[in-house]
Design a protein around this motif. Structure first.
Motif, PDB file in Angstrom:
ATOM      1  N   ASN A 226       1.192   1.076  -2.248  1.00 55.38           N
ATOM      2  CA  ASN A 226       0.869   2.395  -1.682  1.00 55.38           C
ATOM      3  C   ASN A 226       1.585   3.556  -2.378  1.00 55.38           C
ATOM      4  N   ASN A 227       2.267   3.259  -3.463  1.00 54.02           N
ATOM      5  CA  ASN A 227       2.814   4.340  -4.278  1.00 54.02           C
ATOM      6  C   ASN A 227       2.035   4.529  -5.577  1.00 54.02           C
ATOM      7  N   ASP A 242       5.635   9.031  -5.400  1.00 54.19           N
ATOM      8  CA  ASP A 242       6.841   8.675  -4.658  1.00 54.19           C
ATOM      9  C   ASP A 242       8.019   8.435  -5.606  1.00 54.19           C
TER      10      ASP A 242
END
Ligand code: ADP
Ligand code: MG
Ligand code: MG
Length: 370
Positions: A226-227, A242
């Protein structure tokens, strides 16, 4: 709409949006930083254009160091992307300076704010839905390493000292065990044994880094799926985000943390250990994507260190959960008293299976370095 506070308004003016900005509203579901979406007038009405964040200075004790790392790396990346013929506005984050040329704004309470461009037409996955995404993830983080291959990592601030010093993590565990604040040691004897039996393993990568056999590189230190933003049209990995934990570190640690999290068949806090396995097929997909990008950049010793990275990042993570359990859950958020112990168990299950499959893990690395 509820965000009419003085500091937010100051930040909007400090970054120079004050007069042009249409409106601002809370963005995302992060629980570390306060995040806002900044809308600007566009051709078809107002567009989400920037992300504005008030950084949590309790977590990031050295915001100036964090921001210097981020600016250094993203400006370098923009140049690399240009040379590759890519689009620097979509393939890396572009952080924006304040009107006075600072890389962050300090508000009236001394809290830091920073701002970067929103990347439209991108998607973000919380979990691997299709195996292909994990291949893409290996490829994206591999590409990130390759692009930063010549960046002087020693110029980066070590904003969280000893973040992946597994030897020090082991020592912290020993202290927690000795003190046994909550009298919990009696409830986790097999797990304690598991860690104590692996003391020598904890030094494998740290020693090689200290004596110069493994180089320090620019590492991301939160290499979760999810980064990565994926391109909504092509489905390909687009941009690594991120960047708060960018630091000098070992390639094997970034690789290993991706595997720890992504090549597991259950959640980090699954209670039913029968559901938790190390998935060698997912491992292979990641390795394929990662080595396609990095096999000509990494040294032979670094390539050999990758399976160790997976084993040790997973062991280290389990050690940290067990340490926190022994200390009375002061670091990780817990929902019930054994939560950290449950988490430690899933990690040790993965370590155990990685150890059993270690020859295969090494063979897969060989296969994709030819
Ligand atoms: P956290 O540290 O809370 O994980 P992130 O920087 O990863 O914060 O951002 C949280 C989420 O916000 C991301 O997973 C992504 O979905 C979305 N996001 C962050 N930055 C952007 C961006 N530049 N463009 C589009 N979406 C973004
Ligand atoms: Mg994130
Ligand atoms: Mg983060």
């Amino acid at each position: 709409d509820g965000v009419d506070n003085r500091n937010l308004e100051d930040a909007i003016y400090a970054f120079g949006f004050g007069n042009r900005c249409s409106y601002v509203k809370p963005f995302g579901a992060g629980h570390i930083n306060e995040t806002y979406a900044v809308y600007m007038p566009g051709e078809d009405g107002d567009e989400l254009s920037y992300v504005l964040q008030r950084v949590n200075s309790n977590v990031f004790k050295d915001p100036a160091g964090v921001m210097e790392n981020i600016f250094g790396v993203t400006e370098y990346l923009r140049n690399e992307i240009r040379q590759e013929g890519g689009n620097p506005d979509r393939e890396t984050l572009s952080y924006i300076k304040t009107k006075s040329g600072c890389n962050y704004f300090e508000d009236g309470e001394g809290e830091p704010w920073r701002c970067y461009n929103f990347i439209p037409d991108s998607v973000c996955y919380q979990l691997v839905e299709e195996p292909e995404q994990f291949y893409q993830s290996g490829s994206s983080f591999g590409h990130f390493l390759k692009q930063l291959g010549n960046y002087p990592a020693s110029r980066l601030h070590e904003t969280i000292p000893d973040f992946h010093n597994t030897v020090k993590r082991f020592e912290a565990f020993q202290v927690a065990l000795k003190r046994d604040l909550k009298n919990r040691a009696v409830t986790c004897k097999p797990e304690i044994r598991f860690v104590l039996d692996r003391e020598a393993d904890c030094g494998v990568l740290v020693t090689k880094q200290e004596d110069g056999r493994l180089p320090l590189r620019v590492t991301h230190n939160d290499t979760k799926l999810n980064n990565i933003l994926f391109d909504a049209k092509t489905g390909k990995g687009l941009c690594i985000i991120d960047l708060d934990t960018i630091m000098p570190g070992l390639a094997a640690n970034d690789f290993g943390d991706s595997i720890r999290f992504g090549a597991a068949t259950a959640a980090e806090d699954e209670r039913n250990l029968d559901l938790m396995h190390f998935d060698l097929n997912l491992y292979e997909l990641y390795v394929k994507g990662y080595l396609e990008e990095t096999k000509d950049v990494l040294t032979e010793e670094e390539i050999k260190s990758l399976p160790w990275g997976a084993r040790l990042m997973t062991l280290e993570c389990g050690i940290r959960f067990l340490t926190d359990y022994l200390q009375g859950d002061t670091y990780f958020k817990t929902e019930y008293p054994e939560h950290n112990l449950v988490r430690a168990r899933t990690q040790f299950r993965l370590v155990d299976e990685m150890e059993q499959n270690f020859d295969k893990m090494q063979e897969i690395i060989q296969k994709y370095t030819k």
